[in-house]
Design a protein around this motif. Structure first.
Motif, PDB file in Angstrom:
ATOM      1  N   ILE A 134      -9.386   1.144  -4.360  1.00 32.90           N
ATOM      2  CA  ILE A 134     -10.270   1.669  -5.395  1.00 32.90           C
ATOM      3  C   ILE A 134      -9.738   3.028  -5.838  1.00 32.90           C
ATOM      4  N   ASP A 135      -9.576   3.216  -7.142  1.00 31.27           N
ATOM      5  CA  ASP A 135      -9.027   4.488  -7.632  1.00 31.27           C
ATOM      6  C   ASP A 135     -10.092   5.584  -7.607  1.00 31.27           C
ATOM      7  N   ALA A 136      -9.699   6.794  -7.943  1.00 30.46           N
ATOM      8  CA  ALA A 136     -10.595   7.953  -7.858  1.00 30.46           C
ATOM      9  C   ALA A 136     -11.769   7.859  -8.832  1.00 30.46           C
ATOM     10  N   GLN A 137     -11.657   7.000  -9.838  1.00 27.09           N
ATOM     11  CA  GLN A 137     -12.764   6.802 -10.789  1.00 27.09           C
ATOM     12  C   GLN A 137     -13.710   5.700 -10.329  1.00 27.09           C
ATOM     13  N   GLY A 138     -13.446   5.119  -9.174  1.00 31.58           N
ATOM     14  CA  GLY A 138     -14.328   4.094  -8.626  1.00 31.58           C
ATOM     15  C   GLY A 138     -14.024   2.686  -9.106  1.00 31.58           C
ATOM     16  N   ARG A 139     -12.856   2.463  -9.707  1.00 33.30           N
ATOM     17  CA  ARG A 139     -12.482   1.139 -10.194  1.00 33.30           C
ATOM     18  C   ARG A 139     -11.581   0.428  -9.190  1.00 33.30           C
ATOM     19  N   VAL A 140     -11.813  -0.869  -9.022  1.00 37.03           N
ATOM     20  CA  VAL A 140     -10.968  -1.679  -8.149  1.00 37.03           C
ATOM     21  C   VAL A 140      -9.628  -1.862  -8.847  1.00 37.03           C
ATOM     22  N   THR A 141      -8.575  -1.351  -8.222  1.00 35.80           N
ATOM     23  CA  THR A 141      -7.230  -1.412  -8.786  1.00 35.80           C
ATOM     24  C   THR A 141      -6.466  -2.624  -8.272  1.00 35.80           C
ATOM     25  N   ALA A 142      -6.683  -2.975  -7.005  1.00 38.77           N
ATOM     26  CA  ALA A 142      -5.970  -4.092  -6.391  1.00 38.77           C
ATOM     27  C   ALA A 142      -6.742  -4.550  -5.163  1.00 38.77           C
ATOM     28  N   SER A 143      -6.387  -5.741  -4.687  1.00 38.91           N
ATOM     29  CA  SER A 143      -6.973  -6.251  -3.450  1.00 38.91           C
ATOM     30  C   SER A 143      -5.927  -7.106  -2.745  1.00 38.91           C
ATOM     31  N   PHE A 144      -6.091  -7.236  -1.449  1.00 44.39           N
ATOM     32  CA  PHE A 144      -5.132  -7.969  -0.628  1.00 44.39           C
ATOM     33  C   PHE A 144      -5.896  -8.672   0.476  1.00 44.39           C
ATOM     34  N   THR A 145      -5.563  -9.916   0.720  1.00 47.03           N
ATOM     35  CA  THR A 145      -6.169 -10.619   1.840  1.00 47.03           C
ATOM     36  C   THR A 145      -5.092 -10.957   2.857  1.00 47.03           C
ATOM     37  N   GLY A 146      -5.453 -10.823   4.116  1.00 46.82           N
ATOM     38  CA  GLY A 146      -4.491 -11.016   5.194  1.00 46.82           C
ATOM     39  C   GLY A 146      -4.173  -9.684   5.839  1.00 46.82           C
ATOM     40  N   PRO A 147      -3.478  -9.713   6.975  1.00 48.67           N
ATOM     41  CA  PRO A 147      -3.156  -8.454   7.655  1.00 48.67           C
ATOM     42  C   PRO A 147      -2.094  -7.669   6.894  1.00 48.67           C
ATOM     43  N   LEU A 148      -2.381  -6.413   6.667  1.00 49.65           N
ATOM     44  CA  LEU A 148      -1.439  -5.530   5.979  1.00 49.65           C
ATOM     45  C   LEU A 148      -0.349  -5.066   6.936  1.00 49.65           C
ATOM     46  N   ASP A 149       0.877  -4.984   6.428  1.00 47.10           N
ATOM     47  CA  ASP A 149       1.941  -4.296   7.154  1.00 47.10           C
ATOM     48  C   ASP A 149       2.156  -2.962   6.434  1.00 47.10           C
ATOM     49  N   ALA A 150       2.913  -2.065   7.032  1.00 50.25           N
ATOM     50  CA  ALA A 150       3.072  -0.717   6.475  1.00 50.25           C
ATOM     51  C   ALA A 150       3.679  -0.721   5.064  1.00 50.25           C
ATOM     52  N   PRO A 151       4.745  -1.479   4.798  1.00 46.63           N
ATOM     53  CA  PRO A 151       5.298  -1.455   3.436  1.00 46.63           C
ATOM     54  C   PRO A 151       4.295  -1.956   2.386  1.00 46.63           C
ATOM     55  N   THR A 152       3.529  -2.982   2.731  1.00 45.53           N
ATOM     56  CA  THR A 152       2.548  -3.512   1.780  1.00 45.53           C
ATOM     57  C   THR A 152       1.435  -2.499   1.545  1.00 45.53           C
ATOM     58  N   LEU A 153       0.941  -1.885   2.614  1.00 41.65           N
ATOM     59  CA  LEU A 153      -0.089  -0.859   2.462  1.00 41.65           C
ATOM     60  C   LEU A 153       0.422   0.279   1.585  1.00 41.65           C
ATOM     61  N   ASN A 154       1.629   0.736   1.848  1.00 46.56           N
ATOM     62  CA  ASN A 154       2.184   1.845   1.067  1.00 46.56           C
ATOM     63  C   ASN A 154       2.331   1.480  -0.409  1.00 46.56           C
ATOM     64  N   HIS A 155       2.673   0.231  -0.685  1.00 44.38           N
ATOM     65  CA  HIS A 155       2.764  -0.229  -2.076  1.00 44.38           C
ATOM     66  C   HIS A 155       1.413  -0.068  -2.773  1.00 44.38           C
ATOM     67  N   TYR A 156       0.354  -0.526  -2.123  1.00 39.62           N
ATOM     68  CA  TYR A 156      -0.976  -0.452  -2.727  1.00 39.62           C
ATOM     69  C   TYR A 156      -1.500   0.982  -2.780  1.00 39.62           C
ATOM     70  N   LEU A 157      -1.174   1.780  -1.770  1.00 42.16           N
ATOM     71  CA  LEU A 157      -1.608   3.185  -1.792  1.00 42.16           C
ATOM     72  C   LEU A 157      -0.978   3.916  -2.987  1.00 42.16           C
ATOM     73  N   ALA A 158       0.247   3.568  -3.313  1.00 42.63           N
ATOM     74  CA  ALA A 158       0.907   4.199  -4.468  1.00 42.63           C
ATOM     75  C   ALA A 158       0.162   3.888  -5.768  1.00 42.63           C
ATOM     76  N   LEU A 159      -0.457   2.718  -5.838  1.00 46.87           N
ATOM     77  CA  LEU A 159      -1.194   2.343  -7.051  1.00 46.87           C
ATOM     78  C   LEU A 159      -2.442   3.188  -7.272  1.00 46.87           C
ATOM     79  N   ILE A 160      -3.056   3.640  -6.174  1.00 43.36           N
ATOM     80  CA  ILE A 160      -4.300   4.413  -6.317  1.00 43.36           C
ATOM     81  C   ILE A 160      -4.091   5.905  -6.120  1.00 43.36           C
ATOM     82  N   SER A 161      -2.881   6.306  -5.756  1.00 45.36           N
ATOM     83  CA  SER A 161      -2.609   7.730  -5.511  1.00 45.36           C
ATOM     84  C   SER A 161      -2.235   8.490  -6.770  1.00 45.36           C
TER      85      SER A 161
END
Length: 162
Positions: A134-161
Motif C-alpha cells: 500500500i502506497d503512502a496515499q493509502g492505495r493498493v499498489t501490488a499484491s503477492f500470494t505465497g511466501p516472499l523471498d528477499a528479492p521479491t519483497l525488495n521488488h515490491y518495496l521499491a514500488l511503494i517507496s
C-alpha cells in the motif's frame, strides 16, 4: 526427445509461476485499501488506514500456515531494513491459542494480531500467505500470494517507496 524438452519447459514454467505468483486482484489495485485493523498481544489496535502518509506492507498469515512461517524472517528483515515502511501482520482464521503460541515462538519487529476491524475477504485473500503493498496515499499498489523471498519483497518495496 521433443516430449522431454516440452515437459521440462512446462515444469520450469510451473515452478517459476508458483515461486513468483503475483496475486492479480484488479478490483483493489490502484484503489484505496479497505479498512482493516489488528489487535496486538498487548491490546493495542493498529489501524491500517491511520498509517496513511507512509507506505504499508500488510501481510495476511496464520500460525498453522507453514509458508507463513517460512517467510517470517524475510518480512522481519525487511521491516528492520526499511523503518520508513510500516509492516503489519494480520492473523487470519486462527485460534487465540494458536496466535499466542506462534507469537511466543517467533519474534518479529512489527505489529501482528488478529483482525478486529474489516476482513481478509475485503482484500480478496483466497490463500495464505498473502501480502499487500500500500502506497503512502493509502492505495493498493501490488499484491503477492505465497511466501516472499528477499528479492521479491525488495521488488515490491521499491514500488511503494517512491
Amino acid at each position: 526427445m521433443v516430449a522431454v524438452v516440452l515437459g521440462s519447459v512446462l515444469m520450469l514454467s510451473l515452478a517459476w509461476g508458483l515461486q513468483h505468483a503475483a496475486l492479480a486482484n484488479p478490483p483493489l489495485l490502484g484503489k484505496t485499501a479497505p479498512r482493516l485493523a489488528i489487535q496486538t498481544p498487548n491490546g493495542e489496535q493498529v489501524k491500517v488506514w491511520q498509517l496513511q502518509g507512509k507506505p504499508v506492507v500488510l501481510n495476511f498469515w496464520a500460525s498453522w500456515c507453514a509458508p507463513c512461517v517460512q517467510e517470517l524472517p524475510v518480512l522481519s528483515n525487511g521491516s528492520a531494513a526499511h523503518p520508513g515502511i510500516a509492516f503489519v501482520g494480520a492473523d487470519n482464521r486462527d485460534t487465540s491459542g494458536g496466535f499466542s503460541t506462534f507469537e511466543q515462538a517467533h519474534q518479529h519487529p512489527y505489529p501482528a494480531g488478529p483482525i478486529v476491524v474489516g476482513s481478509y475477504q475485503s482484500y480478496g485473500v483466497a490463500g495464505l500467505p498473502a501480502t499487500f503493498f500500500i502506497d503512502a496515499q493509502g492505495r493498493v499498489t501490488a499484491s503477492f500470494t505465497g511466501p516472499l523471498d528477499a528479492p521479491t519483497l525488495n521488488h515490491y518495496l521499491a514500488l511503494i517507496s517512491t
